[in-house]
Enzyme design. Structure first.
Site, PDB file in Angstrom:
ATOM      1  N   LYS A   1      19.978  41.522 -27.435  1.00  0.00           N
ATOM      2  CA  LYS A   1      20.023  40.500 -28.496  1.00  0.00           C
ATOM      3  C   LYS A   1      21.434  40.301 -29.028  1.00  0.00           C
ATOM      4  CE  LYS A   1      16.397  40.587 -31.383  1.00  0.00           C
ATOM      5  NZ  LYS A   1      15.400  41.148 -32.324  1.00  0.00           N
TER       6      LYS A   1
ATOM      7  N   LYS B   1      23.011  41.909 -31.019  1.00  0.00           N
ATOM      8  CA  LYS B   1      23.059  42.096 -32.479  1.00  0.00           C
ATOM      9  C   LYS B   1      23.549  43.497 -32.776  1.00  0.00           C
ATOM     10  CE  LYS B   1      19.503  39.100 -34.514  1.00  0.00           C
ATOM     11  NZ  LYS B   1      18.359  39.073 -35.450  1.00  0.00           N
TER      12      LYS B   1
HETATM   13  N1  C2G Z   1      12.783  35.257 -41.044  1.00  0.00           N
HETATM   14  C1  C2G Z   1      12.326  34.298 -41.945  1.00  0.00           C
HETATM   15  N2  C2G Z   1      13.175  33.760 -42.835  1.00  0.00           N
HETATM   16  C2  C2G Z   1      14.477  34.146 -42.870  1.00  0.00           C
HETATM   17  C3  C2G Z   1      14.947  35.125 -41.971  1.00  0.00           C
HETATM   18  C4  C2G Z   1      14.074  35.674 -41.061  1.00  0.00           C
HETATM   19  O1  C2G Z   1      11.130  33.933 -41.932  1.00  0.00           O
HETATM   20  N3  C2G Z   1      15.304  33.571 -43.793  1.00  0.00           N
HETATM   21  C5  C2G Z   1      11.819  35.817 -40.085  1.00  0.00           C
HETATM   22  C6  C2G Z   1      12.197  35.516 -38.640  1.00  0.00           C
HETATM   23  O2  C2G Z   1      11.753  34.204 -38.270  1.00  0.00           O
HETATM   24  C7  C2G Z   1      11.438  36.613 -37.907  1.00  0.00           C
HETATM   25  C8  C2G Z   1      11.496  37.792 -38.900  1.00  0.00           C
HETATM   26  O3  C2G Z   1      11.805  37.219 -40.183  1.00  0.00           O
HETATM   27  O4  C2G Z   1      10.084  36.225 -37.731  1.00  0.00           O
HETATM   28  C9  C2G Z   1      12.554  38.799 -38.529  1.00  0.00           C
HETATM   29  O5  C2G Z   1      13.795  38.129 -38.427  1.00  0.00           O
HETATM   30  P1  C2G Z   1      14.956  38.814 -37.531  1.00  0.00           P
HETATM   31  O6  C2G Z   1      15.132  40.216 -37.962  1.00  0.00           O
HETATM   32  O7  C2G Z   1      16.109  37.883 -37.506  1.00  0.00           O
HETATM   33  O8  C2G Z   1      14.236  38.846 -36.117  1.00  0.00           O
HETATM   34  P2  C2G Z   1      14.750  38.223 -34.742  1.00  0.00           P
HETATM   35  O9  C2G Z   1      16.129  38.669 -34.471  1.00  0.00           O
HETATM   36  O10 C2G Z   1      14.448  36.791 -34.787  1.00  0.00           O
HETATM   37  O11 C2G Z   1      13.826  39.024 -33.681  1.00  0.00           O
HETATM   38  O12 C2G Z   1      11.003  39.476 -29.910  1.00  0.00           O
HETATM   39  C10 C2G Z   1      11.272  38.731 -31.078  1.00  0.00           C
HETATM   40  C11 C2G Z   1      12.567  39.158 -31.730  1.00  0.00           C
HETATM   41  O13 C2G Z   1      12.605  40.570 -31.864  1.00  0.00           O
HETATM   42  C12 C2G Z   1      12.708  38.486 -33.099  1.00  0.00           C
END
Ligand code: C2G
Length: 129
Positions: A45, A47
């Site tokens: 990712k 990240k």
């Molecule tokens: N999220 C949200 N609103 C935000 C930030 C995040 O609703 N302002 C939601 C994202 O859409 C996700 C969850 O919170 O459903 C976790 O966000 P992240 O930690 O950024 O996850 P991500 O990197 O998108 O990982 O296999 C799927 C991935 O692991 C998703």
């Protein structure tokens, strides 16, 4: 018991994450959260997390809506997870709209609106000011 699963990194836990988890729990009775491991985040990712997997797990487990935290180690585990845990609904933020429709063969797939104006990336930028 209706089981829901969601996936994410959940670094620098914030209210956008909590809003998602609260709405995810409202879709069922039991919420499983698969948290991306440090290796998965870094290798797949691109990240770099502030908090380690263990620290992110500790924080997410403390949220009242969450019933179980498991590791997310790769992109491919979702179908197996849905089968293993007998999941009824997969849910994730709509930044992923359509990306996981293949799971519709195994469970309901729901994309929820993200919480606008907050993100881990934005927090990091603001802290650098
Ligand atoms: N999220 C949200 N609103 C935000 C930030 C995040 O609703 N302002 C939601 C994202 O859409 C996700 C969850 O919170 O459903 C976790 O966000 P992240 O930690 O950024 O996850 P991500 O990197 O998108 O990982 O296999 C799927 C991935 O692991 C998703």
């Amino acid at each position: 018991m209706k089981k829901v699963i969601t996936y994410g990194t959940f670094d620098l836990l914030h209210y956008g994450h909590v809003n998602l988890l609260q709405r995810a729990k409202e879709l069922g009775d039991y919420l499983i959260v698969a948290i991306s491991t440090d290796e998965f985040n870094w290798n797949k990712k691109q990240k770099k997390c502030y908090f380690s997997y263990e620290e992110r797990k500790r924080l997410v487990e403390a949220i009242r809506y969450v019933d179980l935290v498991i590791p997310e180690e790769n992109w491919e585990q979702k179908v197996e997870d849905v089968k293993e845990f007998k999941v009824d609904t997969f849910v994730i933020g709509d930044d992923w709209e359509g990306k996981f429709d293949f799971l519709k063969d195994y469970c309901e797939v729901v994309y929820l609106p993200r919480t606008p104006e907050i993100s881990t990336t934005q927090i990091k930028k603001d802290l650098k000011k």
